[in-house]
Design an enzyme around this catalytic site. Structure first.
Site, PDB file in Angstrom:
ATOM      1  N   GLU A   1       0.656   4.183   1.005  1.00  0.00           N
ATOM      2  CA  GLU A   1       0.090   5.229   1.905  1.00  0.00           C
ATOM      3  C   GLU A   1       1.398   6.015   2.790  1.00  0.00           C
ATOM      4  O   GLU A   1       2.006   5.267   3.348  1.00  0.00           O
ATOM      5  CB  GLU A   1      -1.103   4.631   2.564  1.00  0.00           C
TER       6      GLU A   1
ATOM      7  N   GLU B   1      -8.473  -1.632  14.217  1.00  0.00           N
ATOM      8  CA  GLU B   1      -9.027  -2.582  13.023  1.00  0.00           C
ATOM      9  C   GLU B   1      -8.123  -3.495  12.727  1.00  0.00           C
ATOM     10  O   GLU B   1      -7.028  -3.161  12.243  1.00  0.00           O
ATOM     11  CB  GLU B   1      -9.559  -1.595  11.740  1.00  0.00           C
TER      12      GLU B   1
ATOM     13  N   ARG C   1      -0.749  -6.557  12.202  1.00  0.00           N
ATOM     14  CA  ARG C   1      -1.700  -5.759  13.058  1.00  0.00           C
ATOM     15  C   ARG C   1      -2.274  -6.963  14.202  1.00  0.00           C
ATOM     16  O   ARG C   1      -2.237  -6.788  15.579  1.00  0.00           O
ATOM     17  CB  ARG C   1      -2.593  -5.142  12.544  1.00  0.00           C
TER      18      ARG C   1
ATOM     19  N   SER D   1     -11.113  -6.502   7.810  1.00  0.00           N
ATOM     20  CA  SER D   1     -12.615  -5.905   7.111  1.00  0.00           C
ATOM     21  C   SER D   1     -13.024  -7.059   6.161  1.00  0.00           C
ATOM     22  O   SER D   1     -12.096  -7.703   5.456  1.00  0.00           O
ATOM     23  CB  SER D   1     -12.174  -4.709   6.144  1.00  0.00           C
TER      24      SER D   1
ATOM     25  N   ARG E   1       0.260   2.080  13.011  1.00  0.00           N
ATOM     26  CA  ARG E   1      -0.274   0.755  12.489  1.00  0.00           C
ATOM     27  C   ARG E   1      -0.330   0.705  10.947  1.00  0.00           C
ATOM     28  O   ARG E   1      -0.982  -0.313  10.347  1.00  0.00           O
ATOM     29  CB  ARG E   1      -1.735   0.687  13.124  1.00  0.00           C
ATOM     30  N   HIS E   2       0.270   1.484  10.424  1.00  0.00           N
ATOM     31  CA  HIS E   2       0.518   1.371   8.912  1.00  0.00           C
ATOM     32  C   HIS E   2       2.044   1.294   8.366  1.00  0.00           C
ATOM     33  O   HIS E   2       2.955   1.525   8.902  1.00  0.00           O
ATOM     34  CB  HIS E   2       0.242   2.637   8.361  1.00  0.00           C
TER      35      HIS E   2
ATOM     36  N   ARG F   1       0.972  -1.315   0.130  1.00  0.00           N
ATOM     37  CA  ARG F   1       0.085   0.051  -0.198  1.00  0.00           C
ATOM     38  C   ARG F   1       0.776   1.294  -0.109  1.00  0.00           C
ATOM     39  O   ARG F   1       1.706   1.470   1.002  1.00  0.00           O
ATOM     40  CB  ARG F   1      -1.027  -0.011   1.164  1.00  0.00           C
TER      41      ARG F   1
HETATM   42  P1  ATP Z   1      -7.227   1.364   7.707  1.00  0.00           P
HETATM   43  O1  ATP Z   1      -8.409   1.994   7.668  1.00  0.00           O
HETATM   44  O2  ATP Z   1      -6.685   0.964   9.317  1.00  0.00           O
HETATM   45  O3  ATP Z   1      -5.909   2.215   7.246  1.00  0.00           O
HETATM   46  P2  ATP Z   1      -8.113  -0.425   5.747  1.00  0.00           P
HETATM   47  O4  ATP Z   1      -9.422  -0.257   5.973  1.00  0.00           O
HETATM   48  O5  ATP Z   1      -7.527   0.518   4.534  1.00  0.00           O
HETATM   49  O6  ATP Z   1      -7.146  -0.019   7.049  1.00  0.00           O
HETATM   50  P3  ATP Z   1      -8.281  -2.715   4.511  1.00  0.00           P
HETATM   51  O7  ATP Z   1      -8.121  -2.814   3.129  1.00  0.00           O
HETATM   52  O8  ATP Z   1      -9.586  -3.188   5.091  1.00  0.00           O
HETATM   53  O9  ATP Z   1      -7.508  -1.738   5.418  1.00  0.00           O
HETATM   54  O10 ATP Z   1      -7.226  -4.049   4.754  1.00  0.00           O
HETATM   55  C1  ATP Z   1      -7.556  -5.173   5.558  1.00  0.00           C
HETATM   56  C2  ATP Z   1      -6.776  -5.140   6.645  1.00  0.00           C
HETATM   57  O11 ATP Z   1      -5.376  -5.170   6.519  1.00  0.00           O
HETATM   58  C3  ATP Z   1      -6.897  -4.183   7.855  1.00  0.00           C
HETATM   59  O12 ATP Z   1      -7.827  -4.500   8.892  1.00  0.00           O
HETATM   60  C4  ATP Z   1      -5.567  -3.959   8.610  1.00  0.00           C
HETATM   61  O13 ATP Z   1      -5.706  -5.181   9.614  1.00  0.00           O
HETATM   62  C5  ATP Z   1      -4.557  -4.529   7.567  1.00  0.00           C
HETATM   63  N1  ATP Z   1      -3.969  -3.255   6.928  1.00  0.00           N
HETATM   64  C6  ATP Z   1      -4.292  -2.529   6.155  1.00  0.00           C
HETATM   65  N2  ATP Z   1      -3.615  -1.480   5.540  1.00  0.00           N
HETATM   66  C7  ATP Z   1      -2.423  -1.773   6.536  1.00  0.00           C
HETATM   67  C8  ATP Z   1      -1.133  -1.147   6.490  1.00  0.00           C
HETATM   68  N3  ATP Z   1      -0.698   0.013   5.620  1.00  0.00           N
HETATM   69  N4  ATP Z   1      -0.230  -1.555   7.276  1.00  0.00           N
HETATM   70  C9  ATP Z   1      -0.424  -2.795   7.803  1.00  0.00           C
HETATM   71  N5  ATP Z   1      -1.615  -3.449   8.050  1.00  0.00           N
HETATM   72  C10 ATP Z   1      -2.720  -2.968   7.085  1.00  0.00           C
HETATM   73 MG    MG Z   2     -10.543  -1.958   6.363  1.00  0.00          MG
END
Ligand code: ATP
Ligand code: MG
Length: 436
Positions: free
Chosen positions: A215, A359, A410, A362, A221-222, A213
């Protein structure tokens, strides 16, 4: 002589001759007696030598050995009231396999105060600390427990491409790469492929693999590269079937970790609570609950990090659960492939799983009807027929299905009460870090 691992040695083997190998944790010289604490992957043990029981050149060599040097020690196991384990090794011979330079670039002692950035630069030394080692031993066990769980539930393990032309996500978070002159992307989620192989007839699939990602988040947590535990299952009644599997997985996983990682949990000072039942509340209900505690959440908005923390505290107090499912997220905030709730088209049949305030997963039921998908994508300004690799999946017999993505890093972070997700992954990648 064959090498013994330190954790295999027992008090009962008094006088047994042993060969152990490992790293030096500590050296103490008290004139006529010297101690070496040697550590292997399983444990550490005190080794002792008396001046008049060993050749003098060997005895004189010991104080010069640096911490973290690699040794093999031959000796006798001796019960001893003073030793921490109730026994120690009296050294008969010692061989230095590799000497460590001094000083060490980071502090590897139990109470190390080195900052995380520096520690990550020297992660191979950081892991010499048993507490840090324990995180990754636990993580390895979790990997196996999760795989076994899926296997027992009839899920097939799949491996899908990480280099792709495009995904079905927004695209904003994709890393673009040069693929022989063409633009390609690192996968942001195995979403397309999970659905593809449920529809292909495997019915239930899971993948534990890398997810990328782009981001630029500087949170605890990212990461820009993380490990996803993704699952997808066919012939579901609704999204509750997916939540049921996740709930069962969490209960099974935590029960197993408690049993199989006793030493690690003790070292990390972590107590794990296995949930009896994971409460499920709608996002609307969750918002009302946090609003009662004075936090404002805008209409159509999700809970932010602070909201997730607050709702977890409320749920812990009310239901004594570290977990909570939050359900029925607004259609406006969710991707086009989510199934909408026929009773209220403003929400999708989706959920998040929050664990101790963060979180970790999802998921949702997916829309499997091609015509509805086409409509839904149009509403989001996407032409699904331009993504034929995706659209085609739903044209030749696609069962109702749903799934979820769990963040492995996470999950470990929350489970072991680690402050930062970077503690839960061997070599984190974030906007600032590409090495080691
Ligand atoms: P957040 O809102 O916390 O950025 P997200 O809703 O964008 O997460 P999802 O696309 O739902 O993330 O991804 C599924 C799962 O993967 C998340 O619930 C989280 O546990 C994990 N996850 C998502 N993005 C990241 C990240 N950048 N680093 C670590 N774990 C991640
Ligand atoms: Mg999510």
């Amino acid at each position: 002589m064959e090498r013994s691992f330190i954790s295999e040695l027992t008090e009962k083997e008094n006088n047994k001759k042993v060969l152990i190998k490992g790293w030096v944790s500590e050296i103490r010289s008290l004139g006529k007696v010297q101690f070496i604490v040697l550590r292997d992957k399983t444990d550490s043990i005190q080794c002792v030598v008396h001046k008049d029981e060993i050749k003098s050149d060997l005895f004189n060599k010991i104080p010069k050995i640096s911490i973290e040097s690699v040794l093999e020690i031959e000796g006798k196991l001796k019960t001893s009231k003073q030793a921490k384990k109730g026994f120690e090794i009296t050294i008969e011979d010692l061989n230095i396999l590799s000497e460590s330079l001094t000083p060490l670039p980071i502090d590897t002692s139990e109470k190390s105060k080195t900052m995380i950035d520096k520690r990550l630069d020297y992660r191979f030394l950081d892991l010499r600390r048993p507490q840090i080692n324990a995180i990754f031993k636990t993580r390895s066990k979790v990997f196996n427990i999760v795989s076994n769980f899926f296997d027992s539930k009839g899920f097939y393990s799949i491996n899908t491409p990480k280099i792709t032309a495009a995904g079905v996500e927004s695209g904003a978070e994709q890393f673009s790469i040069d693929y022989f002159g063409k633009e390609a992307f690192l996968t942001q989620s195995p979403q397309v492929y999970k659905q593809m192989f449920v529809v292909a007839g495997l019915e239930r699939v899971y993948e534990i693999g890398e997810v990328f990602r782009a981001e630029k988040s500087h949170t605890t947590r990212h990461l820009t590269e993380f490990t996803g535990i993704d699952l997808e299952m066919g012939f579901i009644k609704d999204e509750n079937d997916v939540m049921n599997v996740l709930e069962e997985l969490m209960k099974y996983l935590l029960k197993e970790v408690k049993e199989k990682c006793k030493n690690e949990l003790e070292l990390l000072n972590v107590k794990i609570d296995v949930p009896k039942k994971i409460p499920r509340i709608t996002l609307e209900e969750a918002k009302k609950l946090v609003e009662k505690k004075g936090k404002k959440v805008k209409e159509n908005e999700d809970l932010d990090a602070e909201g997730e923390k607050l709702i977890s505290e409320i749920i812990k107090e009310k239901y004594d659960s570290d977990f909570v499912f939050i359900t029925l997220y607004p259609w406006e905030k969710k991707p086009f492939y989510h199934m909408r709730d026929p009773k209220n088209k403003k929400v999708t049949k989706s959920f998040d799983l929050v664990y101790k305030g963060v979180e970790i997963s999802s998921g949702s039921q997916r829309e499997h009807n091609y015509n509805v998908l086409k409509e839904q994508s149009k509403e989001k300004g996407i032409d699904i027929d331009k993504m034929s690799f995706y659209a085609d999946i739903f044209k030749y017999g696609a069962p109702p299905h749903g799934g979820a993505g769990i963040g492995f890093d996470r999950l470990i972070q929350r489970m072991l009460n680690l402050e930062n997700v970077r503690e839960a992954i061997l070599l984190p990648r974030d906007p600032e870090r590409l090495t080691p």
